[in-house]
Structures are given as C-alpha cells and as structure tokens.
Design a protein around this motif. Structure first.
Motif, PDB file in Angstrom:
ATOM      1  N   ILE A   1       0.841  -1.202   0.000  1.00 56.31           N
ATOM      2  CA  ILE A   1       0.000   0.000   0.000  1.00 56.31           C
ATOM      3  C   ILE A   1       0.873   1.247   0.000  1.00 56.31           C
ATOM      4  O   ILE A   1       0.613   2.206  -0.741  1.00 56.31           O
ATOM      5  N   TYR A   2       1.919   1.248   0.818  1.00 58.78           N
ATOM      6  CA  TYR A   2       2.839   2.387   0.869  1.00 58.78           C
ATOM      7  C   TYR A   2       3.417   2.672  -0.515  1.00 58.78           C
ATOM      8  O   TYR A   2       3.435   3.821  -0.973  1.00 58.78           O
ATOM      9  N   ASP A   3       3.867   1.633  -1.194  1.00 59.87           N
ATOM     10  CA  ASP A   3       4.496   1.811  -2.505  1.00 59.87           C
ATOM     11  C   ASP A   3       3.515   2.369  -3.525  1.00 59.87           C
ATOM     12  O   ASP A   3       3.855   3.267  -4.307  1.00 59.87           O
ATOM     13  N   THR A   4       2.283   1.872  -3.521  1.00 61.11           N
ATOM     14  CA  THR A   4       1.307   2.336  -4.512  1.00 61.11           C
ATOM     15  C   THR A   4       0.845   3.766  -4.220  1.00 61.11           C
ATOM     16  O   THR A   4       0.635   4.550  -5.147  1.00 61.11           O
ATOM     17  N   VAL A   5       0.691   4.117  -2.937  1.00 63.63           N
ATOM     18  CA  VAL A   5       0.279   5.485  -2.614  1.00 63.63           C
ATOM     19  C   VAL A   5       1.374   6.485  -2.987  1.00 63.63           C
ATOM     20  O   VAL A   5       1.090   7.580  -3.490  1.00 63.63           O
ATOM     21  N   ILE A   6       2.641   6.108  -2.755  1.00 64.69           N
ATOM     22  CA  ILE A   6       3.756   6.988  -3.127  1.00 64.69           C
ATOM     23  C   ILE A   6       3.733   7.268  -4.629  1.00 64.69           C
ATOM     24  O   ILE A   6       3.910   8.411  -5.081  1.00 64.69           O
ATOM     25  N   ARG A   7       3.518   6.247  -5.436  1.00 62.84           N
ATOM     26  CA  ARG A   7       3.480   6.425  -6.885  1.00 62.84           C
ATOM     27  C   ARG A   7       2.262   7.262  -7.307  1.00 62.84           C
ATOM     28  O   ARG A   7       2.357   8.110  -8.204  1.00 62.84           O
ATOM     29  N   PHE A   8       1.143   7.000  -6.664  1.00 65.05           N
ATOM     30  CA  PHE A   8      -0.085   7.739  -6.950  1.00 65.05           C
ATOM     31  C   PHE A   8       0.103   9.211  -6.591  1.00 65.05           C
ATOM     32  O   PHE A   8      -0.246  10.111  -7.377  1.00 65.05           O
ATOM     33  N   GLU A   9       0.664   9.483  -5.423  1.00 61.52           N
ATOM     34  CA  GLU A   9       0.915  10.850  -4.976  1.00 61.52           C
ATOM     35  C   GLU A   9       1.852  11.577  -5.936  1.00 61.52           C
ATOM     36  O   GLU A   9       1.630  12.745  -6.292  1.00 61.52           O
ATOM     37  N   ASP A  10       2.905  10.903  -6.373  1.00 62.84           N
ATOM     38  CA  ASP A  10       3.879  11.517  -7.271  1.00 62.84           C
ATOM     39  C   ASP A  10       3.236  11.888  -8.607  1.00 62.84           C
ATOM     40  O   ASP A  10       3.483  12.962  -9.151  1.00 62.84           O
ATOM     41  N   ALA A  11       2.379  11.013  -9.126  1.00 65.44           N
ATOM     42  CA  ALA A  11       1.709  11.292 -10.399  1.00 65.44           C
ATOM     43  C   ALA A  11       0.766  12.482 -10.279  1.00 65.44           C
ATOM     44  O   ALA A  11       0.707  13.336 -11.176  1.00 65.44           O
ATOM     45  N   VAL A  12       0.026  12.561  -9.174  1.00 64.95           N
ATOM     46  CA  VAL A  12      -0.939  13.648  -8.985  1.00 64.95           C
ATOM     47  C   VAL A  12      -0.232  14.977  -8.747  1.00 64.95           C
ATOM     48  O   VAL A  12      -0.581  16.005  -9.354  1.00 64.95           O
ATOM     49  N   GLU A  13       0.780  14.984  -7.887  1.00 65.90           N
ATOM     50  CA  GLU A  13       1.391  16.241  -7.465  1.00 65.90           C
ATOM     51  C   GLU A  13       2.475  16.751  -8.406  1.00 65.90           C
ATOM     52  O   GLU A  13       2.700  17.962  -8.476  1.00 65.90           O
ATOM     53  N   ARG A  14       3.139  15.859  -9.127  1.00 65.22           N
ATOM     54  CA  ARG A  14       4.289  16.310  -9.915  1.00 65.22           C
ATOM     55  C   ARG A  14       4.231  15.966 -11.402  1.00 65.22           C
ATOM     56  O   ARG A  14       5.095  16.396 -12.156  1.00 65.22           O
ATOM     57  N   HIS A  15       3.238  15.191 -11.819  1.00 64.09           N
ATOM     58  CA  HIS A  15       3.204  14.780 -13.230  1.00 64.09           C
ATOM     59  C   HIS A  15       1.854  15.037 -13.896  1.00 64.09           C
ATOM     60  O   HIS A  15       1.543  14.407 -14.917  1.00 64.09           O
ATOM     61  N   GLY A  16       1.069  15.932 -13.347  1.00 69.38           N
ATOM     62  CA  GLY A  16      -0.137  16.389 -14.028  1.00 69.38           C
ATOM     63  C   GLY A  16      -1.364  15.524 -13.927  1.00 69.38           C
ATOM     64  O   GLY A  16      -2.397  15.825 -14.538  1.00 69.38           O
ATOM     65  N   ALA A  17      -1.301  14.418 -13.149  1.00 63.44           N
ATOM     66  CA  ALA A  17      -2.469  13.534 -13.072  1.00 63.44           C
ATOM     67  C   ALA A  17      -3.626  14.173 -12.305  1.00 63.44           C
ATOM     68  O   ALA A  17      -4.748  13.654 -12.353  1.00 63.44           O
ATOM     69  N   TRP A  18      -3.386  15.308 -11.618  1.00 62.59           N
ATOM     70  CA  TRP A  18      -4.482  16.007 -10.935  1.00 62.59           C
ATOM     71  C   TRP A  18      -5.579  16.388 -11.924  1.00 62.59           C
ATOM     72  O   TRP A  18      -6.755  16.512 -11.546  1.00 62.59           O
ATOM     73  N   ARG A  19      -5.228  16.581 -13.198  1.00 62.90           N
ATOM     74  CA  ARG A  19      -6.226  16.970 -14.201  1.00 62.90           C
ATOM     75  C   ARG A  19      -7.326  15.918 -14.352  1.00 62.90           C
ATOM     76  O   ARG A  19      -8.457  16.243 -14.729  1.00 62.90           O
ATOM     77  N   LEU A  20      -7.008  14.674 -14.070  1.00 68.06           N
ATOM     78  CA  LEU A  20      -7.993  13.604 -14.222  1.00 68.06           C
ATOM     79  C   LEU A  20      -9.023  13.601 -13.100  1.00 68.06           C
ATOM     80  O   LEU A  20      -9.988  12.835 -13.149  1.00 68.06           O
ATOM     81  N   LEU A  21      -8.835  14.458 -12.095  1.00 70.61           N
ATOM     82  CA  LEU A  21      -9.750  14.512 -10.958  1.00 70.61           C
ATOM     83  C   LEU A  21     -10.759  15.653 -11.083  1.00 70.61           C
ATOM     84  O   LEU A  21     -11.551  15.884 -10.172  1.00 70.61           O
ATOM     85  N   TYR A  22     -10.731  16.352 -12.226  1.00 70.07           N
ATOM     86  CA  TYR A  22     -11.656  17.460 -12.480  1.00 70.07           C
ATOM     87  C   TYR A  22     -12.362  17.221 -13.807  1.00 70.07           C
ATOM     88  O   TYR A  22     -11.778  16.667 -14.741  1.00 70.07           O
ATOM     89  N   ASP A  23     -13.630  17.661 -13.881  1.00 71.34           N
ATOM     90  CA  ASP A  23     -14.339  17.522 -15.148  1.00 71.34           C
ATOM     91  C   ASP A  23     -14.017  18.711 -16.056  1.00 71.34           C
ATOM     92  O   ASP A  23     -13.168  19.553 -15.723  1.00 71.34           O
TER      93      ASP A  23
END
Length: 303
Positions: free
Chosen positions: A143-165
């Motif tokens: 779980i730690y490993d997957t959350v770290i990767r998820f956090e990195d994608a959202v905060e530093r690689h633009g994946a936050w855009r997928l959380l907005y319509d």
C-alpha cells in the motif's frame, strides 16, 4: 482512461496502451518510445533521468511486447504523445529477487483495461512470499508503494487533471478511487492481494478492503471539501469499518482540493491527539489542487 485503440483520439486526450512499445536510442540521455495507434505511430521522448530502475535502460531497447503505458496526446498534427507512466502488463516480469518464492501461480490476463480501474479485478492469482516479512508487513509495504506512486503522479506529473471535469469541478470520489486502483494493479496483482471495492462487512461499504492471506487493511478516501468530514472519517468512519472487517490496520487518504497540506495535517494530528485509543491507521495527504500553467503565470515585477 480507455485503451487507445478503442477511443476517439484528440489533442490532450489521456489513454492507456497495452500493445507493443518500440524503444530506440536518440542521443545521450534521450530515448524515443513509439506506439501504434489507429492514426499511425505516435512518438514520445523519454529522458534517462526519468528511469526509476537501473534495468530500465536494458528494457528500453527494441520492441517491448509486455508493456503497459499511460499517456496523453500532445499533438495530433505531429503525432506526439507524453509518456506519463510505463510498466509491465504482467507483474512477474520485474520480480527477480532470490527472496521471492512463488508457491502457486494461475494467471488469466484481463483484456478489458477499463475494467481494471472500475470494478472487476485483474484475473491473476499468484501466491508470493518474501522471506522475513509477515503478511501484515507485506500488505502495508504494498500500500505504501502504490500510494507513493499515486501521490507523485498527482502532485508532480499532471495527473491532478484527471480529478476534475471539463468545467473544473472536482469529480466524485469514485474517480479518485479508480485512479488509485489503476496505479495499484501491478503490485497488488504481483503479491496476490485481493481488492474488494465497496465491501460491506456490516457497517456500510468500504472504499477498498484489501486482503493478503490472513492480513486485512481497509482504505478510506476522503475529499477535503468539509473539514468536519475529514475528522469524522478518521475518528469514526474508518475505525468502524476496520472493526467490522477485523482489520488490524487501516489507510486514510485525504485528497486536498480546497485546503493546503499543512491545514489537513493539522486536523489529522488533532484527531490522533484527542483519540489515543484509535486503531493503527496510516494517513496520507495528497495535494490535488490545480497547478497554473507556466505560460499563464504572472510576470514578476522588476525591482
């Protein structure tokens, strides 16, 4: 996100690709990745400093027929795409340590990639044991490993855009959960972790109940739109879910859309200080607030 062969391709479209990825050397520190789409070959430049493992330079050579790519169309006119995440469709491809023992493996690969992030689990049932770690420790590390990767994608690689319509409105928590599940699929599949979304153990449906043999961990996602709900989720909701599922440890993930990380961390710290008898819960705070484009950033005034 949909498979690139099953969607209408537009500039800015996000996609997944599960076919052959063709890698080639371009210049020192630069590689090119090519994938075949309905409109022709799409290309992306990959810098060497983006590689996470030393084996990536070996794998990024020639045709990789077990690759899985998450990308975004940068330009239809020039057939360019941004390669955001790349890995293996088959989780065992990168597991080579002599401390890993496969006791049983019966793999039936899923073909509908959209289902991986929504409902049906990836049809793979490996039983893996790493010497020196209990099932509880292995589940927590996964779980730690997957959350770290998820956090990195959202905060530093633009994946936050997928959380907005398209209007800039924050999407339902199901979108957040689906994204996380897509990121976690490889590791959870490799360790044989069972993922049960919306499992009801008697106190209402959990976001995810994870099981690794006898170990159980309940994951709860919470948007930060109401501070009272952040407190309630950690103080009341997740502990009740854990008790019903007989989970010794839980995971609480707060997705920040309105508040800063320190503001939310203060709330979580207060809850733990006021409730010393809370069960073992790992808390994560992920900043999902929109980032301003550099081209639209305000110009600094001369001093």
């Amino acid at each position: 996100m949909r498979e690139i062969t099953e969607m209408e391709i537009k500039d800015g479209s996000w996609f997944v690709h599960s076919g052959v990825t063709r890698h080639s050397y371009v210049s020192p520190g630069i590689y090119e990745a090519r994938i075949l789409s309905p409109i022709g070959w799409l290309t992306s430049k990959v810098r060497s400093d983006c590689r996470l493992t030393s084996s990536a330079s070996v794998n990024m050579s020639g045709d990789d027929d077990v690759s899985f790519v998450v990308g975004r169309i940068a330009s239809l006119k020039s057939l360019k795409f941004d390669l955001v995440v790349a890995g293996y469709r088959e989780a065992f491809a990168s597991l080579t340590a002599d401390r890993i023992f496969v006791a049983r493996s019966a793999s039936e690969a899923a073909t509908d990639l959209s289902m991986m992030a929504v409902r049906a689990p990836w049809r793979s049932d490996p039983i893996i044991k790493i010497a020196g770690f209990s099932d509880d420790e292995m589940l927590r590390m996964a779980i730690y490993d997957t959350v770290i990767r998820f956090e990195d994608a959202v905060e530093r690689h633009g994946a936050w855009r997928l959380l907005y319509d398209g209007t800039g409105t924050v999407m339902h928590e199901h979108q957040h959960q689906g994204m996380y599940r897509l990121f976690s699929q490889f590791i959870f599949g490799a360790y044989g972790i069972s993922v049960d979304p919306n499992a009801d153990h008697g106190s209402g449906p959990t976001d995810f109940t994870l099981r690794l043999r006898g170990a159980v961990n309940v994951i709860e996602f919470k948007k930060d739109l109401k501070k009272s709900e952040i407190r309630h989720g950690l103080e009341v909701q997740l502990p009740l879910y854990m008790a019903s599922a007989e989970a010794l440890r839980g995971t609480y993930i707060v997705m920040c859309h309105s508040n800063s990380r320190p503001e939310v961390e203060d709330i979580l710290s207060q809850v733990f200080a006021e409730n010393p008898d809370l069960p073992e819960i790992d808390c994560w705070v992920i900043d999902c607030r929109p980032r301003a484009s550099a081209s639209k950033a305000a110009t600094r005034e001369a001093t």
